[in-house]
Design an enzyme around this catalytic site. Structure first.
Site, short mmCIF file in Angstrom:
data_model
loop_
_atom_site.label_atom_id
_atom_site.label_comp_id
_atom_site.label_asym_id
_atom_site.label_seq_id
_atom_site.Cartn_x
_atom_site.Cartn_y
_atom_site.Cartn_z
CG ASN A 1 -1.74 1.19 1.43
OD1 ASN A 1 -1.84 2.02 0.52
ND2 ASN A 1 -2.37 1.32 2.60
CE LYS B 1 -0.32 3.22 4.73
NZ LYS B 1 -0.28 3.32 6.17
CG HIS C 1 -6.09 1.87 5.31
ND1 HIS C 1 -5.64 2.79 6.22
CD2 HIS C 1 -5.06 1.01 5.11
CE1 HIS C 1 -4.39 2.51 6.55
NE2 HIS C 1 -4.01 1.43 5.89
CD GLU D 1 -3.14 5.45 6.84
OE1 GLU D 1 -3.16 5.51 5.61
OE2 GLU D 1 -2.21 4.92 7.47
CD GLU E 1 -3.71 -2.49 7.49
OE1 GLU E 1 -2.57 -2.62 7.05
OE2 GLU E 1 -4.44 -1.54 7.20
N GLY F 1 2.27 2.19 10.88
CA GLY F 1 3.23 3.28 10.73
C GLY F 1 3.93 3.67 12.01
CB SER G 1 5.05 -1.80 12.16
OG SER G 1 4.65 -0.46 12.37
P1 PGA Z 1 2.68 0.22 7.72
O1 PGA Z 1 1.22 0.44 7.05
O2 PGA Z 1 3.23 -1.07 7.16
O3 PGA Z 1 3.47 1.42 7.29
O4 PGA Z 1 2.47 0.14 9.18
C1 PGA Z 1 0.33 -0.63 6.85
C2 PGA Z 1 -0.96 -0.13 6.26
O5 PGA Z 1 -1.44 0.93 6.66
O6 PGA Z 1 -1.56 -0.77 5.37
#
Ligand code: PGA
Length: 256
Positions: free
Chosen positions: A10, A12, A100, A102, A172, A178, A218
């Site tokens: 992803n 982003k 997601h 976010e 997640e 992140g 992560s």
């Molecule tokens: P990350 O993001 O691996 O940077 O923690 C995962 C995601 O949001 O899909």
């Protein structure tokens, strides 16, 4: 049942058009001569989808699929800024991230909106990657399973067994996205098992056994192997570590 793993990157809101194209090209070159048993999915910004699609089969062998990070909840018409499921599908998109954390947090995506999006994904043959996961306070209260079951119930329960079978789930934990803080293998296995249990309860055993549940949060080259070894983990949704071809490749290798 043996499930084929899926490793998804992803991207982003990162990478301009040249760097997106270069990353897709580098990943293609790295994977082209290998025997890869996993499905690989790249999820760039919608603006770069077509460039990344153009690179997926340059030497006659398709190495990865392309996904979108979001889709409009409306089918077509006066919805400034939106991209429809039909547009995405006709641009070569095969998967779409739905819900997601976010988007849930910054764009107030609730279960009503997510259901509209899922409906259009199924209609236009896009495979949804349905994201779920709890925040830190919810985990600290010990309510993480109930929270995720509620997220599933409020959305997926509205769909048929065939539709659910065509869905990928991504667990997640919001506190791990992140942050560099990964859930432990035990925490991950417990949640994946709980999600599979819920799917079985609302569909059938065959669907529960075949549905893919990805871990995200992560996930990096150094922890990917242990995470992917959990019996109910069928791959990963990778954010930060998918932006470097070598790291993404290392994560793919960890799944083998
Ligand atoms: P990350 O993001 O691996 O940077 O923690 C995962 C995601 O949001 O899909």
């Amino acid at each position: 049942m043996k499930r084929r793993k899926l490793i998804a990157g992803n991207w982003k809101m990162n990478l301009d058009k040249d760097s997106a194209e270069k990353l897709a090209k580098d990943i293609y070159e790295m994977l082209y001569n290998r025997h890869i048993e996993e499905d690989i999915l790249l999820i760039p910004s919608t603006l770069h989808v077509e460039r990344v699609v153009d690179k997926q089969m340059v030497k006659g062998k398709k190495v990865y699929s392309v996904g979108a990070q979001d889709v409009s909840r409306y089918e077509h018409g006066a919805f400034t800024g939106d991209n429809s499921a039909d547009m995405l599908s006709k641009s070569g998109v095969e998967y779409v991230l739905i819900g997601h954390s976010e988007r849930r947090e910054y764009y107030s995506e609730n279960s009503t909106k997510l259901k509209d999006k899922l409906k259009l994904c199924y209609k236009y043959n896009l495979k949804p990657v349905f994201c779920c996961g709890e925040t830190l306070p919810v985990r600290e209260e010990g309510k993480h399973k109930d929270h995720v079951w509620r997220q599933l119930r409020q959305t997926l329960k509205a769909f048929t067994i065939d539709q659910i079978r065509n869905t990928v789930i991504a667990y997640e934990p919001v506190w791990a996205i992140g942050t560099g803080k990964t859930a432990t293998n035990d925490q991950v296995q417990e949640m994946h098992n709980a999600i599979r249990w819920w799917i079985g309860k609302h569909t059938d055993k065959q669907t529960a056994d075949s549905i893919r549940i990805l871990y995200g949060g992560s996930c990096k080259p150094d922890n990917a192997k242990a995470l992917f070894n959990c019996p109910d983990v069928d791959g990963g949704l990778i954010g930060g570590a998918s932006l470097k071809a070598a790291d993404f490749l290392a994560i793919i290798e960890a799944a083998q």
